[in-house]
Design an enzyme around this catalytic site. Structure first.
Site, PDB file in Angstrom:
ATOM      1  N   PHE A  52      22.731 -30.991 -17.956  1.00 30.57           N
ATOM      2  CA  PHE A  52      21.515 -30.630 -18.659  1.00 30.57           C
ATOM      3  C   PHE A  52      20.317 -31.191 -17.894  1.00 30.57           C
ATOM      4  O   PHE A  52      20.185 -32.394 -17.703  1.00 30.57           O
ATOM      5  CB  PHE A  52      21.517 -31.128 -20.105  1.00 30.57           C
ATOM      6  N   ASP A  99      21.063 -20.033 -17.369  1.00 37.43           N
ATOM      7  CA  ASP A  99      22.221 -20.799 -17.806  1.00 37.43           C
ATOM      8  C   ASP A  99      23.322 -19.780 -18.138  1.00 37.43           C
ATOM      9  O   ASP A  99      24.001 -19.285 -17.241  1.00 37.43           O
ATOM     10  CB  ASP A  99      21.770 -21.640 -19.010  1.00 37.43           C
ATOM     11  N   LYS A 148       8.488 -21.155 -23.036  1.00 39.00           N
ATOM     12  CA  LYS A 148       7.526 -22.066 -22.458  1.00 39.00           C
ATOM     13  C   LYS A 148       7.977 -22.611 -21.097  1.00 39.00           C
ATOM     14  O   LYS A 148       7.157 -23.045 -20.297  1.00 39.00           O
ATOM     15  CB  LYS A 148       7.325 -23.275 -23.394  1.00 39.00           C
ATOM     16  N   GLU A 179      11.217 -17.446 -14.138  1.00 38.21           N
ATOM     17  CA  GLU A 179      11.905 -18.180 -15.205  1.00 38.21           C
ATOM     18  C   GLU A 179      12.265 -19.581 -14.718  1.00 38.21           C
ATOM     19  O   GLU A 179      12.392 -19.818 -13.522  1.00 38.21           O
ATOM     20  CB  GLU A 179      13.153 -17.375 -15.623  1.00 38.21           C
ATOM     21  N   ASP A 180      12.426 -20.495 -15.652  1.00 37.40           N
ATOM     22  CA  ASP A 180      12.758 -21.871 -15.260  1.00 37.40           C
ATOM     23  C   ASP A 180      14.221 -22.015 -14.867  1.00 37.40           C
ATOM     24  O   ASP A 180      14.545 -22.620 -13.860  1.00 37.40           O
ATOM     25  CB  ASP A 180      12.392 -22.873 -16.379  1.00 37.40           C
ATOM     26  N   ASP A 230      12.761 -28.688 -20.985  1.00 36.80           N
ATOM     27  CA  ASP A 230      12.688 -29.699 -22.043  1.00 36.80           C
ATOM     28  C   ASP A 230      14.040 -30.050 -22.635  1.00 36.80           C
ATOM     29  O   ASP A 230      15.017 -29.309 -22.506  1.00 36.80           O
ATOM     30  CB  ASP A 230      11.810 -29.178 -23.183  1.00 36.80           C
TER      31      ASP A 230
HETATM   32  P1  IMP Z   1      20.458 -18.832 -21.200  1.00 39.51           P
HETATM   33  O1  IMP Z   1      20.111 -17.727 -22.122  1.00 39.51           O
HETATM   34  O2  IMP Z   1      21.709 -19.541 -21.617  1.00 39.51           O
HETATM   35  O3  IMP Z   1      20.513 -18.421 -19.750  1.00 39.51           O
HETATM   36  O4  IMP Z   1      19.390 -19.951 -21.388  1.00 39.51           O
HETATM   37  C1  IMP Z   1      18.196 -19.912 -20.790  1.00 39.51           C
HETATM   38  C2  IMP Z   1      17.242 -20.854 -21.443  1.00 39.51           C
HETATM   39  O5  IMP Z   1      17.895 -22.015 -21.987  1.00 39.51           O
HETATM   40  C3  IMP Z   1      16.301 -21.366 -20.398  1.00 39.51           C
HETATM   41  O6  IMP Z   1      15.177 -20.536 -20.303  1.00 39.51           O
HETATM   42  C4  IMP Z   1      15.981 -22.749 -20.907  1.00 39.51           C
HETATM   43  O7  IMP Z   1      14.896 -22.675 -21.800  1.00 39.51           O
HETATM   44  C5  IMP Z   1      17.205 -23.187 -21.644  1.00 39.51           C
HETATM   45  N1  IMP Z   1      18.085 -24.021 -20.808  1.00 39.51           N
HETATM   46  C6  IMP Z   1      19.262 -23.684 -20.235  1.00 39.51           C
HETATM   47  N2  IMP Z   1      19.799 -24.697 -19.542  1.00 39.51           N
HETATM   48  C7  IMP Z   1      18.931 -25.727 -19.663  1.00 39.51           C
HETATM   49  C8  IMP Z   1      18.896 -27.066 -19.132  1.00 39.51           C
HETATM   50  O8  IMP Z   1      19.773 -27.538 -18.382  1.00 39.51           O
HETATM   51  N3  IMP Z   1      17.819 -27.802 -19.496  1.00 39.51           N
HETATM   52  C9  IMP Z   1      16.815 -27.337 -20.288  1.00 39.51           C
HETATM   53  N4  IMP Z   1      16.793 -26.097 -20.787  1.00 39.51           N
HETATM   54  C10 IMP Z   1      17.845 -25.294 -20.480  1.00 39.51           C
HETATM   55 MG    MG Z   2      13.196 -20.944 -20.768  1.00 43.73          MG
END
Ligand code: IMP
Ligand code: MG
Length: 171
Positions: free
Chosen positions: A149, A100, A40, A96-97, A156
């Site tokens: 965060f 991480d 989302k 993508e938002d 969210d």
């Molecule tokens: P990744 O797989 O660790 O790169 O995580 C990606 C997903 O984790 C993103 O699409 C977000 O939905 C969530 N996410 C990662 N870091 C944050 C943050 O700082 N705040 C909120 N959501 C996060």
């Molecule tokens: Mg996401």
């Protein structure tokens, strides 16, 4: 939890998205383009980005869920929505938002690549390079942030804060 401070203001985000829209419009002029949002979290970014793109484009969504305990990623992700049509005749941008650990987007990018688009580019609103756990980089990242965060502008914490018009750090 409360908001600690604003990391990126509404004005900064707006200016950067407008600039990105112009760059993409030049790059994909005259080419069939699909922008795919990752639900989302990307829904706010995608809706602004697609309106900053000044050329025709189509919109699709994929859904992914990353698992968290509090604000710590478990490193696991699953698909909740897929694209059910042929995208092999189009260039694709994934919006993508945030990246991480990179695990979610790496999985999604491989999944979309397997659908054979003419080309694939990954554009992320936020990037936390310090946190990367897998070898994956976006083609364009609008803002780099430290290992905090972040919430707002689609992001969210426990499904809250997505509607904040800026990016903030949680307490
Ligand atoms: P990744 O797989 O660790 O790169 O995580 C990606 C997903 O984790 C993103 O699409 C977000 O939905 C969530 N996410 C990662 N870091 C944050 C943050 O700082 N705040 C909120 N959501 C996060
Ligand atoms: Mg996401």
């Amino acid at each position: 939890m409360n908001i600690k401070k604003i990391l990126i203001s509404e004005e900064e985000i707006r200016a950067k998205i407008r600039e990105t829209g112009k760059i993409l419009s030049e790059e994909y002029k005259g080419k069939p383009l699909i922008i795919i949002g990752v639900l989302k979290g990307s829904f706010v970014f995608l809706s602004d980005l697609c309106r900053a793109v000044e050329i025709p484009c189509e919109i699709e969504f994929v859904g992914a869920k990353s698992y968290y305990s509090g604000t710590v990623s478990s490193g696991e992700a699953s698909f909740t929505l897929d694209i059910d049509r042929d995208i092999s005749g189009s260039h694709v941008i994934i919006a993508e938002d945030i990246i991480d650990t990179g695990i979610t987007l790496k999985k999604i990018a491989e999944h979309i690549k397997a659908k054979n688009p003419l080309s694939l580019k990954v554009v992320t609103l936020l990037d936390k390079p310090e946190r990367r756990a897998v070898d994956f980089e976006a083609d364009m990242s609008l803002f780099e942030i430290p290992d905090v965060f972040a919430v707002g502008f689609g992001l969210d914490y426990g499904e809250n804060y997505r509607n904040l018009p800026y990016i903030a750090e949680l307490e």
